[in-house]
Design a protein around this motif. Structure first.
Motif, PDB file in Angstrom:
ATOM      1  N   HIS A   1      30.704  -6.609  57.567  1.00 50.84           N
ATOM      2  CA  HIS A   1      31.302  -7.945  57.597  1.00 50.84           C
ATOM      3  C   HIS A   1      31.414  -8.442  59.018  1.00 50.84           C
ATOM      4  CE1 HIS A   1      32.264  -8.055  53.383  1.00 50.84           C
ATOM      5  NE2 HIS A   1      32.611  -6.796  53.482  1.00 50.84           N
ATOM      6  N   GLN A   2      30.348  -8.985  59.504  1.00 53.20           N
ATOM      7  CA  GLN A   2      30.409  -9.523  60.853  1.00 53.20           C
ATOM      8  C   GLN A   2      31.385 -10.691  60.849  1.00 53.20           C
ATOM      9  OE1 GLN A   2      26.672 -10.259  62.646  1.00 53.20           O
ATOM     10  NE2 GLN A   2      25.774  -8.362  61.903  1.00 53.20           N
ATOM     11  N   GLY A   3      32.303 -10.655  61.774  1.00 54.27           N
ATOM     12  CA  GLY A   3      33.280 -11.728  61.848  1.00 54.27           C
ATOM     13  C   GLY A   3      34.379 -11.546  60.825  1.00 54.27           C
ATOM     14  N   ARG A   4      34.927 -12.622  60.352  1.00 54.23           N
ATOM     15  CA  ARG A   4      36.082 -12.545  59.484  1.00 54.23           C
ATOM     16  C   ARG A   4      35.697 -12.594  58.018  1.00 54.23           C
ATOM     17  NH1 ARG A   4      40.916 -14.073  62.060  1.00 54.23           N
ATOM     18  NH2 ARG A   4      41.591 -15.340  60.325  1.00 54.23           N
TER      19      ARG A   4
ATOM     20  N   THR B   1      39.343 -18.130  56.345  1.00 54.24           N
ATOM     21  CA  THR B   1      38.954 -16.750  56.608  1.00 54.24           C
ATOM     22  C   THR B   1      40.181 -15.983  57.090  1.00 54.24           C
ATOM     23  OG1 THR B   1      38.391 -17.175  58.914  1.00 54.24           O
ATOM     24  CG2 THR B   1      36.609 -17.358  57.304  1.00 54.24           C
TER      25      THR B   1
ATOM     26  N   ASN C   1      30.753 -18.458  58.497  1.00 55.99           N
ATOM     27  CA  ASN C   1      30.182 -17.197  58.988  1.00 55.99           C
ATOM     28  C   ASN C   1      28.661 -17.150  58.915  1.00 55.99           C
ATOM     29  OD1 ASN C   1      32.724 -16.325  59.495  1.00 55.99           O
ATOM     30  ND2 ASN C   1      32.803 -14.763  57.907  1.00 55.99           N
ATOM     31  N   ARG C   2      28.023 -18.235  58.480  1.00 59.37           N
ATOM     32  CA  ARG C   2      26.563 -18.219  58.392  1.00 59.37           C
ATOM     33  C   ARG C   2      25.910 -19.357  59.138  1.00 59.37           C
ATOM     34  NH1 ARG C   2      25.596 -16.823  52.145  1.00 59.37           N
ATOM     35  NH2 ARG C   2      26.483 -14.742  52.189  1.00 59.37           N
TER      36      ARG C   2
END
Ligand SMILES: [Zn+2]
Ligand SMILES: [Zn+2]
Length: 591
Positions: free
Chosen positions: A152-155, A193, A492-493
């Protein structure tokens, strides 16, 4: 450029400068400035327009200049200079648990490691453990951090976190000693998030605490235990989601719930208000100040200084400060304390006030269910109306509809109208906004639709002026009803496309077009800050799911938090209107 993007860019700069070995005072000043930027509720572009960047706390000439450059050009030349010397990927390494700038520098200088992949390889070959300052333990920690980073890159999307968390809550709630269990933090504030989860358990007797902690740490979904003490435990779930549990007694539960719910900025304002009343607020309660002098109200200061006058419930804490209860979704220091003080808190919209869903897809484009199935599902949700809004022809990846196929669909919509009673089915379309701002269907076809949605699905990288003009052109079209997923972001994308949102909202107002809050958890577009502005201006907001299958009609339940964070009341939301009210709006330009 959004504040958050500016903050991210400055953060990257600070990380890289630190790796480079820059003056620690300079780094600290930069980190202070980043905190200011992140906490700011106004767009920096507004502040810059007033020439007031350096009036902000912690923003000096240097940083003010960098922010100005980012706003003007979207670029940061100093970052280019630094990345000519320090590989940019190293900024990612510093975000791994157990690495940090000093270790990142060492890994780079001594092992030529710059990415998580290279770090993993080096660690597995034993080259990292051989470096001074890295023991076997820290290598293991780093390897786990790399794994989490990949998962899970990031939150975490809030909607995902809800799912990871639910079984743990059921498990812990089953412990008899627990009288109350709440999730605090950004999760409780309904943020899109979350980075981690703060759980607060209310337990009466000291003896029962061990059992509660035991239940928490032995939950089968726990991947590892970071810490397990008498009143505080910390685990990471197999999903990678970190969860903290605090065990509290009844006298301070409300104060702790308020404190750990945040936001930090809200709490700062609350403490200031307390000080003016000769009170001190901490995570332990509200206290009468005893010996005044130098106490800054720090939550970690002695909890027994002064007499506790509140703390058991949040209502009590707010009440001690002459305030009504402020809903957690509003606690962002956007004027909620003042509004509460004046008895002017909004009556926030609820999901069950929505009378219809105006954005969904079927098998005619990229949806999974038929018109009839969607209609039945909407009827079962108790809606009075709904709109079928498949894509138009330009969106070829989604098998968008030509005018001919759209007309064929209308036959099926007519059939569904006969088959599914008790719900009005609007004939709609999500019409693509072409690169020049024109619409993807001819006017005579648009005129035969009950509702026209417009959206951008291509050319995301136009500069801000061009992208904004493109959308304004579409909004000027006299048959357009709703601008959907207005920023195009995918959390996140994909970043939002460059857009002057103020101009878009002003144009929506002028041309009587509504804007959408798309409740797909990956979109949540518009963002709460923009919703807040739409409400201020009086631009109607539509809350729709963009469902691509019947199950996704439930997206509304998570997405409603975003509307509430934007202070929306039922009257601000178009689809809280009843069927007649909606019909009247759709016919607003006639007669
Ligand atoms: Zn779309
Ligand atoms: Zn759509």
């Amino acid at each position: 450029m959004e504040n958050i993007e500016i903050a991210r860019r400055l953060e990257e700069l600070a990380d890289l400068l630190e790796i480079q070995g820059a003056n620690p005072f300079r780094i600290r000043a930069y980190r202070n400035a980043i905190r200011t930027v992140s906490g700011l509720t106004r767009p920096l572009s507004e502040v810059a327009a007033e020439d007031a960047l350096t009036d902000l706390p912690g923003i000096g000439k240097d940083i003010g200049g960098y922010i100005g450059e980012l706003l003007d050009t979207g670029k940061l030349s100093i970052l280019d200079e630094v990345t000519a010397e320090v590989p940019r990927e190293l900024a990612t390494l510093t975000r791994l648990d157990g690495v940090g700038p000093k270790k990142a520098r060492k890994l780079w200088k001594e092992l030529d490691v710059t990415t998580p992949d290279e770090l993993e390889a080096a660690a597995k070959e034993g080259r990292v453990a051989a470096l001074s300052g890295f023991g076997q333990k820290s290598v293991e920690k780093i390897l786990r951090a790399i794994e989490d980073f990949r998962k899970h890159q990031g939150r975490f999307l809030r909607a995902e976190a809800v799912q990871y968390l639910r079984p743990l809550l059921v498990h812990v709630e089953g412990v008899e000693a627990i009288r109350r269990l709440e999730v605090a933090g950004s999760y409780r504030r309904g943020k899109e998030t979350v980075g981690d989860i703060d759980l607060l358990a209310l337990v009466e007797g000291d003896d029962d605490r061990a059992g509660v902690m035991e239940a928490f740490t032995t939950f089968p979904g726990v991947d590892r235990i970071e810490m397990s003490g008498e009143t505080r435990g910390s685990v990471v779930l197999t999903s990678g989601l970190p969860v903290d549990l605090r065990i509290l007694g009844p006298e301070s539960y409300g104060a702790a719930l308020h404190y750990f719910t945040g936001s930090k900025e809200h709490n700062v304002e609350i403490r200031k208000r307390a000080q003016k009343r000769g009170l001190r607020v901490s995570e332990y309660g509200v206290f009468e100040e005893e010996g005044k002098g130098g106490d800054d109200g720090d939550a970690n200061s002695d909890p027994h200084a002064g007499r506790r006058i509140a703390g058991a419930t949040e209502e009590e804490v707010f009440g001690a400060l002459d305030l009504p209860f402020i809903p957690p979704v509003l606690r962002e220091n956007r004027g909620e304390i003042q509004a509460a003080d004046q008895g002017a808190l909004p009556k926030l919209v609820e999901a069950d006030q929505l009378r219809g869903d105006l954005h969904m897809h079927t098998t005619w484009s990229d949806g999974r269910d038929s018109v009839r199935a969607m209609a039945e599902a909407c009827r079962d949700r108790g809606y009075a109306y709904m709109a079928i809004t498949d894509h138009s022809q330009a969106v070829t990846v989604a098998r968008g509809l030509t005018p001919e196929r759209l007309r064929e669909q209308w036959v099926e919509i007519d059939e569904a109208r006969d088959q599914v009673e008790g719900i009005q089915i609007l004939r709609g379309c999500e019409v693509d906004i072409l690169k020049d701002g024109s619409l993807d269907l001819p006017d005579d076809v648009l005129a035969e639709l009950d509702i026209v949605l417009v959206a951008v699905h291509s050319h995301f990288d136009l500069d801000q002026a061009t992208q904004t003009e493109r959308i304004l052109t579409a909004l000027r079209h006299p048959l357009v009803d709703i601008l959907v997923h207005p920023t195009g972001r995918l959390i996140n994308r994909r970043e939002p496309y460059a857009l002057d949102m103020e101009a878009v909202l002003q144009a929506a107002l002028e041309h009587d077009v509504a804007v959408e809050l798309n409740t797909n958890p990956r979109r949540l577009d518009l963002h709460d800050r923009h919703l807040f502005r739409a409400r201020e201006l009086g631009v109607p907001v539509v809350i729709s799911t963009d469902a691509h299958r019947t199950a996704q009609l439930a997206y509304v339940d998570e997405g409603i938090h975003q509307a509430r964070r934007g202070w929306l009341e039922a009257g601000d939301v178009l689809n809280t209107r009843d069927r007649d009210g909606m019909q009247a709006w759709l016919k607003r330009r006639e007669g």
